[in-house]
Enzyme design. Structure first.
Site, PDB file in Angstrom:
ATOM      1  N   LYS A   1      16.502 -57.078  23.390  1.00 17.96           N
ATOM      2  CA  LYS A   1      16.597 -58.422  22.817  1.00 17.96           C
ATOM      3  C   LYS A   1      15.684 -58.604  21.610  1.00 17.96           C
ATOM      4  CE  LYS A   1      15.565 -60.467  26.740  1.00 17.96           C
ATOM      5  NZ  LYS A   1      15.659 -59.377  27.714  1.00 17.96           N
ATOM      6  N   THR A   2      14.427 -58.220  21.767  1.00 14.16           N
ATOM      7  CA  THR A   2      13.463 -58.438  20.692  1.00 14.16           C
ATOM      8  C   THR A   2      13.851 -57.665  19.442  1.00 14.16           C
ATOM      9  OG1 THR A   2      11.653 -58.875  22.237  1.00 14.16           O
ATOM     10  CG2 THR A   2      11.038 -58.179  20.033  1.00 14.16           C
TER      11      THR A   2
ATOM     12  N   GLU B   1      15.881 -65.175  20.737  1.00 17.87           N
ATOM     13  CA  GLU B   1      15.910 -64.271  21.874  1.00 17.87           C
ATOM     14  C   GLU B   1      16.170 -65.100  23.119  1.00 17.87           C
ATOM     15  OE1 GLU B   1      12.799 -61.126  23.940  1.00 17.87           O
ATOM     16  OE2 GLU B   1      12.756 -61.432  21.771  1.00 17.87           O
TER      17      GLU B   1
END
Length: 465
Positions: free
Chosen positions: A122-123, A166
């Site tokens: 995600k990051t 995110e």
């Protein structure tokens, strides 16, 4: 454009303001004109200093007196315990308590949100979108779970109409968002304190997909089992466009080639009948897939694919995601946030591909007792990909110890898989241990989601001495 500032957030107080997700929301609110305050156990951190530069008041430690009587709300994350003194004070004063996800959802209101979800990546994917969209002059707002480079670079209030966020599944907080485009990179069983089965994970992601606005787009990994299962479950949903990406036949955006180039990769995709090749400035096939997910999301918002592909080359990594910390005595030290077996395997395979004949030494710190209890064996098996490893005690984060759950679960599994593993209970001794093991040409990975990242500079200093 200047989205409005909700009245309840004119004078917010954040408990745990130094956290990756919390600090980003606090920064954006400050940039929008809110009078932001908060507290953190580490009030002397670089993140706290970066917030102070935006006019945010940051108290060191938690105390009832930190909460101003005129605060309009108290913002908390799921990590904040019920007995926190500032929460008790908020109850006494009648100050409403807002979860971090609700605050973030309010910041997205009126914009075109892209929400990036998945058990891993995600990051990185959110960062790729933030960097590439910024490079194209679109000035997006974004909230990322890690710093791009300097402290405080995890969030930005932009003048554009896109908000990249995110979306965290760990506590189901991603159910609060209403994205125009959602990405699901993968779905695996994790966060065992909140999910009892993979079926619960799937149901949670289905709820997230149901939050996509009518006419919106779901970008989903074609070849990842969990993501593909979610795509199957939501297929045919009215008002939803599903775009798949991956290396397999049948993907809407097909990755035809990933060519390693040292610590970078060259990626070729087939998109709308045309081949498109671009560079990803981090190594590893999984990062190439993240970049293609970002490409698909941008295209879904109407951004020309060739422009976005070129801009993705501007991304040079995010802190803790295979970040080169330095080199000393011919030894490179790299920091990895990997803490789930899938992430550990992916990062070790990426480094193995870039390392050639060099040895890979890992300093691994398990994260959470619950995760170690459920996945410790698989973590140990992943460490067999390294030439040698040092395993630290479990980093508890928000959890209390679980009887019988220690790093020995990982160490035993690693040794059973043929790995060379050393147990080290004293974190301050690690630099000496690595200095005794490392030879010129070796690569050292500090790996885990806890404070193992702090060891990189110490290792480099010891190697230099």
């Amino acid at each position: 454009m200047k989205p409005g500032l909700p009245t309840a957030m004119e004078r917010p107080h954040f408990i745990g303001i130094g956290g990756a997700g919390m600090s980003g929301i606090a920064k954006i609110l400050a940039q929008r004109g809110a009078q932001v305050a908060g507290s953190d156990a580490r009030g002397d951190s670089e993140t706290a200093d970066a917030l102070r530069a935006h006019g945010v008041t940051v108290h060191s430690g938690h105390a009832a007196g930190n909460l101003a009587a005129d605060s309009t709300c108290v913002v908390v994350s799921s990590a904040i315990r019920a007995d926190n003194p500032e929460l008790a004070r908020a109850a006494e004063l009648g100050v409403p308590v807002v979860h971090r996800s609700d605050a973030l959802a309010a910041l997205m209101d009126g914009l075109r949100p892209i929400a990036v979800a998945g058990t891993h990546g995600k990051t990185t994917t959110t960062s790729m979108l933030a960097v590439s969209l910024s490079a194209l002059g679109l000035d997006p707002s974004y909230a990322i779970g890690g710093d791009l480079d300097a402290p405080g670079s995890n969030a930005h209030h932009g003048e554009g109409d896109i908000f990249v966020a995110e979306a965290d599944e760990s506590d189901r907080s991603f159910h609060k968002y209403a994205p125009q485009v959602a990405i699901i990179l993968n779905a695996e069983l994790d966060h065992h304190a909140n999910y009892a089965s993979i079926e619960e994970i799937y149901e949670s992601f289905e709820t997230f997909v149901a939050r996509i606005v009518p006419g919106g787009t779901l970008v989903v990994a074609h070849g990842q089992e969990g993501a593909a299962e979610i795509a199957r479950r939501v297929a045919g949903r009215q008002g939803l466009t599903v775009v798949t990406y991956g290396e397999e036949e049948g993907a809407d955006i097909r990755i035809t080639k990933v060519t390693p180039r040292g610590l970078t990769s060259e990626v070729t995709v087939l998109l709308d009948g045309r081949m498109l090749t671009f560079t990803v400035s981090v190594p590893g096939r999984h990062y190439a897939h993240n970049a293609v997910a970002a490409l698909a999301a941008g295209v879904a918002l109407g951004i020309p694919a060739h422009n976005l592909a070129s801009a993705l080359g501007k991304y040079t990594g995010v802190k803790r995601r295979l970040q080169l910390k330095g080199e000393a005595a011919g030894v490179q030290v790299i920091d990895s946030y990997a803490h789930h077996p899938t992430e550990m395997n992916a990062d070790l395979e990426a480094i193995r591909g870039a390392a050639g004949d060099s040895r890979i030494l890992v300093v691994f710190q398990p994260h959470l007792f619950s995760r170690t209890q459920e996945l410790g064996k698989e973590m140990g098996q992943a460490l067999a990909l390294a030439d040698a490893s040092v395993v630290l005690d479990i980093y508890p984060a928000r959890e209390d110890p679980v009887p019988g759950v220690t790093s020995e679960i990982i160490i035993s599994a690693a040794r059973a898989a043929g790995a060379d593993v050393t147990a080290e209970h004293d974190k301050t001794a690690v630099a000496d241990v690595i200095a005794g093991m490392a030879k010129p040409g070796d690569l050292v990975l500090t790996m885990g989601a806890g404070d193992v990242t702090d060891l990189g500079p110490a290792i480099l200093a010891r190697l230099s001495g």
